[in-house]
Design a protein around this motif. Structure first.
Motif, PDB file in Angstrom:
ATOM      1  N   LYS A   3       0.831  -1.211   0.000  1.00 21.40           N
ATOM      2  CA  LYS A   3       0.000   0.000   0.000  1.00 21.40           C
ATOM      3  C   LYS A   3       0.865   1.260   0.000  1.00 21.40           C
ATOM      4  CE  LYS A   3      -4.160  -2.052   1.935  1.00 21.40           C
ATOM      5  NZ  LYS A   3      -4.971  -1.936   0.726  1.00 21.40           N
ATOM      6  N   PHE A   4       1.986   1.229   0.708  1.00 22.10           N
ATOM      7  CA  PHE A   4       2.903   2.367   0.685  1.00 22.10           C
ATOM      8  C   PHE A   4       3.465   2.585  -0.711  1.00 22.10           C
ATOM      9  CE2 PHE A   4       3.368   3.472   5.176  1.00 22.10           C
ATOM     10  CZ  PHE A   4       3.699   4.815   5.050  1.00 22.10           C
ATOM     11  N   ILE A   5       3.831   1.519  -1.380  1.00 23.92           N
ATOM     12  CA  ILE A   5       4.340   1.628  -2.755  1.00 23.92           C
ATOM     13  C   ILE A   5       3.264   2.227  -3.664  1.00 23.92           C
ATOM     14  CG2 ILE A   5       5.039   0.274  -4.782  1.00 23.92           C
ATOM     15  CD1 ILE A   5       6.487  -1.624  -2.742  1.00 23.92           C
ATOM     16  N   ASN A   6       2.039   1.737  -3.530  1.00 26.67           N
ATOM     17  CA  ASN A   6       0.935   2.268  -4.341  1.00 26.67           C
ATOM     18  C   ASN A   6       0.631   3.723  -3.991  1.00 26.67           C
ATOM     19  OD1 ASN A   6       0.601  -0.089  -5.811  1.00 26.67           O
ATOM     20  ND2 ASN A   6      -0.850  -0.950  -4.339  1.00 26.67           N
ATOM     21  N   MET A   7       0.781   4.073  -2.713  1.00 21.71           N
ATOM     22  CA  MET A   7       0.557   5.465  -2.302  1.00 21.71           C
ATOM     23  C   MET A   7       1.595   6.374  -2.957  1.00 21.71           C
ATOM     24  SD  MET A   7       0.736   7.249   1.441  1.00 21.71           S
ATOM     25  CE  MET A   7       2.461   6.854   1.543  1.00 21.71           C
ATOM     26  N   HIS A   8       2.845   5.949  -2.990  1.00 20.23           N
ATOM     27  CA  HIS A   8       3.892   6.759  -3.636  1.00 20.23           C
ATOM     28  C   HIS A   8       3.629   6.897  -5.133  1.00 20.23           C
ATOM     29  CE1 HIS A   8       6.516   7.638  -0.322  1.00 20.23           C
ATOM     30  NE2 HIS A   8       6.468   6.379   0.087  1.00 20.23           N
ATOM     31  N   ARG A   9       3.175   5.824  -5.762  1.00 18.89           N
ATOM     32  CA  ARG A   9       2.841   5.907  -7.195  1.00 18.89           C
ATOM     33  C   ARG A   9       1.692   6.895  -7.428  1.00 18.89           C
ATOM     34  NH1 ARG A   9       3.159  -0.465  -7.919  1.00 18.89           N
ATOM     35  NH2 ARG A   9       5.390  -0.627  -8.327  1.00 18.89           N
ATOM     36  N   ALA A  10       0.663   6.815  -6.590  1.00 18.92           N
ATOM     37  CA  ALA A  10      -0.470   7.736  -6.718  1.00 18.92           C
ATOM     38  C   ALA A  10      -0.011   9.170  -6.475  1.00 18.92           C
ATOM     39  CB  ALA A  10      -1.584   7.347  -5.748  1.00 18.92           C
ATOM     40  N   SER A  11       0.884   9.346  -5.528  1.00 18.70           N
ATOM     41  CA  SER A  11       1.412  10.678  -5.242  1.00 18.70           C
ATOM     42  C   SER A  11       2.205  11.214  -6.436  1.00 18.70           C
ATOM     43  CB  SER A  11       2.289  10.624  -3.992  1.00 18.70           C
ATOM     44  OG  SER A  11       2.764  11.902  -3.670  1.00 18.70           O
ATOM     45  N   ASP A  12       3.027  10.375  -7.036  1.00 17.88           N
ATOM     46  CA  ASP A  12       3.776  10.787  -8.230  1.00 17.88           C
ATOM     47  C   ASP A  12       2.819  11.170  -9.362  1.00 17.88           C
ATOM     48  OD1 ASP A  12       6.166  10.332  -6.928  1.00 17.88           O
ATOM     49  OD2 ASP A  12       6.541   8.388  -7.889  1.00 17.88           O
ATOM     50  N   GLU A  13       1.771  10.379  -9.525  1.00 17.85           N
ATOM     51  CA  GLU A  13       0.765  10.672 -10.555  1.00 17.85           C
ATOM     52  C   GLU A  13       0.076  12.006 -10.254  1.00 17.85           C
ATOM     53  OE1 GLU A  13      -3.190   8.560 -12.543  1.00 17.85           O
ATOM     54  OE2 GLU A  13      -2.245   7.639 -10.793  1.00 17.85           O
ATOM     55  N   LEU A  14      -0.261  12.227  -8.988  1.00 18.85           N
ATOM     56  CA  LEU A  14      -0.881  13.487  -8.567  1.00 18.85           C
ATOM     57  C   LEU A  14       0.032  14.664  -8.896  1.00 18.85           C
ATOM     58  CD1 LEU A  14      -2.979  15.201  -7.012  1.00 18.85           C
ATOM     59  CD2 LEU A  14      -1.761  14.562  -4.896  1.00 18.85           C
ATOM     60  N   PHE A  15       1.302  14.543  -8.580  1.00 23.37           N
ATOM     61  CA  PHE A  15       2.254  15.631  -8.846  1.00 23.37           C
ATOM     62  C   PHE A  15       2.385  15.892 -10.345  1.00 23.37           C
ATOM     63  CE2 PHE A  15       4.942  15.381  -4.684  1.00 23.37           C
ATOM     64  CZ  PHE A  15       3.801  15.583  -3.937  1.00 23.37           C
ATOM     65  N   THR A  16       2.362  14.838 -11.137  1.00 17.99           N
ATOM     66  CA  THR A  16       2.421  14.995 -12.596  1.00 17.99           C
ATOM     67  C   THR A  16       1.207  15.774 -13.095  1.00 17.99           C
ATOM     68  OG1 THR A  16       3.709  12.974 -12.869  1.00 17.99           O
ATOM     69  CG2 THR A  16       2.478  13.751 -14.803  1.00 17.99           C
ATOM     70  N   TYR A  17       0.026  15.405 -12.609  1.00 18.78           N
ATOM     71  CA  TYR A  17      -1.186  16.127 -13.012  1.00 18.78           C
ATOM     72  C   TYR A  17      -1.158  17.581 -12.552  1.00 18.78           C
ATOM     73  CZ  TYR A  17      -3.572  11.930 -14.674  1.00 18.78           C
ATOM     74  OH  TYR A  17      -3.938  10.807 -15.377  1.00 18.78           O
ATOM     75  N   MET A  18      -0.616  17.830 -11.381  1.00 16.61           N
ATOM     76  CA  MET A  18      -0.505  19.216 -10.896  1.00 16.61           C
ATOM     77  C   MET A  18       0.355  20.043 -11.853  1.00 16.61           C
ATOM     78  SD  MET A  18       0.162  18.614  -6.877  1.00 16.61           S
ATOM     79  CE  MET A  18      -1.116  18.857  -5.669  1.00 16.61           C
ATOM     80  N   ASP A  19       1.493  19.484 -12.250  1.00 18.48           N
ATOM     81  CA  ASP A  19       2.382  20.191 -13.174  1.00 18.48           C
ATOM     82  C   ASP A  19       1.711  20.401 -14.532  1.00 18.48           C
ATOM     83  OD1 ASP A  19       4.348  20.256 -11.214  1.00 18.48           O
ATOM     84  OD2 ASP A  19       5.388  18.474 -11.968  1.00 18.48           O
ATOM     85  N   GLN A  20       1.041  19.378 -15.031  1.00 18.07           N
ATOM     86  CA  GLN A  20       0.342  19.500 -16.311  1.00 18.07           C
ATOM     87  C   GLN A  20      -0.776  20.536 -16.229  1.00 18.07           C
ATOM     88  OE1 GLN A  20      -0.899  15.472 -17.138  1.00 18.07           O
ATOM     89  NE2 GLN A  20       1.091  14.900 -17.970  1.00 18.07           N
ATOM     90  N   MET A  21      -1.461  20.585 -15.091  1.00 16.60           N
ATOM     91  CA  MET A  21      -2.536  21.551 -14.900  1.00 16.60           C
ATOM     92  C   MET A  21      -1.985  22.973 -15.015  1.00 16.60           C
ATOM     93  SD  MET A  21      -4.858  22.135 -11.516  1.00 16.60           S
ATOM     94  CE  MET A  21      -3.447  22.778 -10.635  1.00 16.60           C
ATOM     95  N   LEU A  22      -0.829  23.219 -14.426  1.00 13.30           N
ATOM     96  CA  LEU A  22      -0.213  24.545 -14.521  1.00 13.30           C
ATOM     97  C   LEU A  22       0.142  24.882 -15.972  1.00 13.30           C
ATOM     98  CD1 LEU A  22       2.122  24.630 -11.398  1.00 13.30           C
ATOM     99  CD2 LEU A  22      -0.057  25.822 -11.721  1.00 13.30           C
ATOM    100  N   GLU A  23       0.652  23.903 -16.702  1.00 10.89           N
ATOM    101  CA  GLU A  23       0.976  24.127 -18.116  1.00 10.89           C
ATOM    102  C   GLU A  23      -0.295  24.430 -18.918  1.00 10.89           C
ATOM    103  OE1 GLU A  23       3.231  20.780 -19.556  1.00 10.89           O
ATOM    104  OE2 GLU A  23       4.731  21.002 -17.967  1.00 10.89           O
ATOM    105  N   GLU A  24      -1.349  23.667 -18.656  1.00  9.87           N
ATOM    106  CA  GLU A  24      -2.620  23.896 -19.356  1.00  9.87           C
ATOM    107  C   GLU A  24      -3.169  25.283 -19.025  1.00  9.87           C
ATOM    108  OE1 GLU A  24      -5.183  20.650 -18.221  1.00  9.87           O
ATOM    109  OE2 GLU A  24      -3.859  19.175 -19.145  1.00  9.87           O
ATOM    110  N   GLU A  25      -3.052  25.689 -17.774  1.00  8.77           N
ATOM    111  CA  GLU A  25      -3.542  27.007 -17.369  1.00  8.77           C
ATOM    112  C   GLU A  25      -2.738  28.111 -18.043  1.00  8.77           C
ATOM    113  OE1 GLU A  25      -5.651  30.108 -15.463  1.00  8.77           O
ATOM    114  OE2 GLU A  25      -6.140  28.070 -16.047  1.00  8.77           O
ATOM    115  N   ALA A  26      -1.421  27.938 -18.118  1.00  8.78           N
ATOM    116  CA  ALA A  26      -0.592  28.942 -18.788  1.00  8.78           C
ATOM    117  C   ALA A  26      -0.999  29.065 -20.252  1.00  8.78           C
ATOM    118  CB  ALA A  26       0.889  28.576 -18.657  1.00  8.78           C
ATOM    119  N   GLN A  27      -1.249  27.933 -20.895  1.00  9.15           N
ATOM    120  CA  GLN A  27      -1.693  27.949 -22.297  1.00  9.15           C
ATOM    121  C   GLN A  27      -3.061  28.621 -22.422  1.00  9.15           C
ATOM    122  OE1 GLN A  27      -0.028  27.072 -25.055  1.00  9.15           O
ATOM    123  NE2 GLN A  27      -1.747  27.732 -26.281  1.00  9.15           N
TER     124      GLN A  27
END
Length: 182
Positions: free
Chosen positions: A143-167
């Motif tokens: 579950k910890f491994i899956n939590m870290h993967r979900a967290s990495d995915e969340l961070f990726t979406y956060m960064d993409q969201m900022l790029e989409e907003e800038a566009q």
């Protein structure tokens, strides 16, 4: 004749004043247009920095959240953790976030991994409480491994969201659709 010449001179003078006034109005209009473009650009830059700062704080919050969970687990202490609607990111998501980023695909996509991070932490501590850390070592580790993967995915979406907003903002600046006083 003299009266006609006087009227002609007056007419020429009025025409000259009208031309000067038109030039001054055009210069003022051009200056105001430039000011508006500069203001729109400054506003967009300010929004972009505000968004980047918030996302950075949200990432730090989630890193600390995971660290707190790990620390409590390592000391074999049970702790109740907030759900995904009660942390800073969760509260923002349903208020300011949705009003500003509703057009962003990544904003919508980040909800699932965010919920997953919180859900997995709750599941980890339920396993610890029910079975003990030694007996539940393998499922907790998974579950910890899956939590870290979900967290990495969340961070990726956060960064993409900022790029989409800038566009999105850039498109609206180019179209002149930015409101200076929202």
């Amino acid at each position: 004749q003299q009266e006609a010449n006087g009227m002609l001179d007056n007419s020429k003078e009025l025409n000259k004043i009208a031309n000067t006034s038109t030039e001054n109005v055009q210069t003022l209009y051009t200056s105001l247009e430039q000011f508006n473009r500069t203001s729109e650009s400054a506003l967009a830059s300010t929004r972009k920095m505000k968004n980047k700062n918030f996302i950075l704080v949200a990432k730090i919050d989630h890193i600390l959240f995971k660290d707190d969970a790990l620390n409590h687990l390592q000391t074999d202490e049970y702790k109740e953790f907030s759900d995904s609607t009660q942390c800073r990111l969760g509260k923002w998501y349903s208020t300011d976030g949705v009003s500003q980023f509703k057009h962003s695909k990544s904003f919508k996509a980040m909800l699932h991994p965010h919920q997953k991070v919180h859900t997995l932490v709750h599941e980890i501590f339920e396993l610890q409480k029910e079975r003990g850390i030694v007996a539940a070592h393998e499922p907790i580790k998974e579950k910890f491994i899956n939590m870290h993967r979900a967290s990495d995915e969340l961070f990726t979406y956060m960064d993409q969201m900022l790029e989409e907003e800038a566009q999105h903002q850039e498109e609206h600046i180019n179209d002149g659709d930015i409101e200076l006083f929202e």
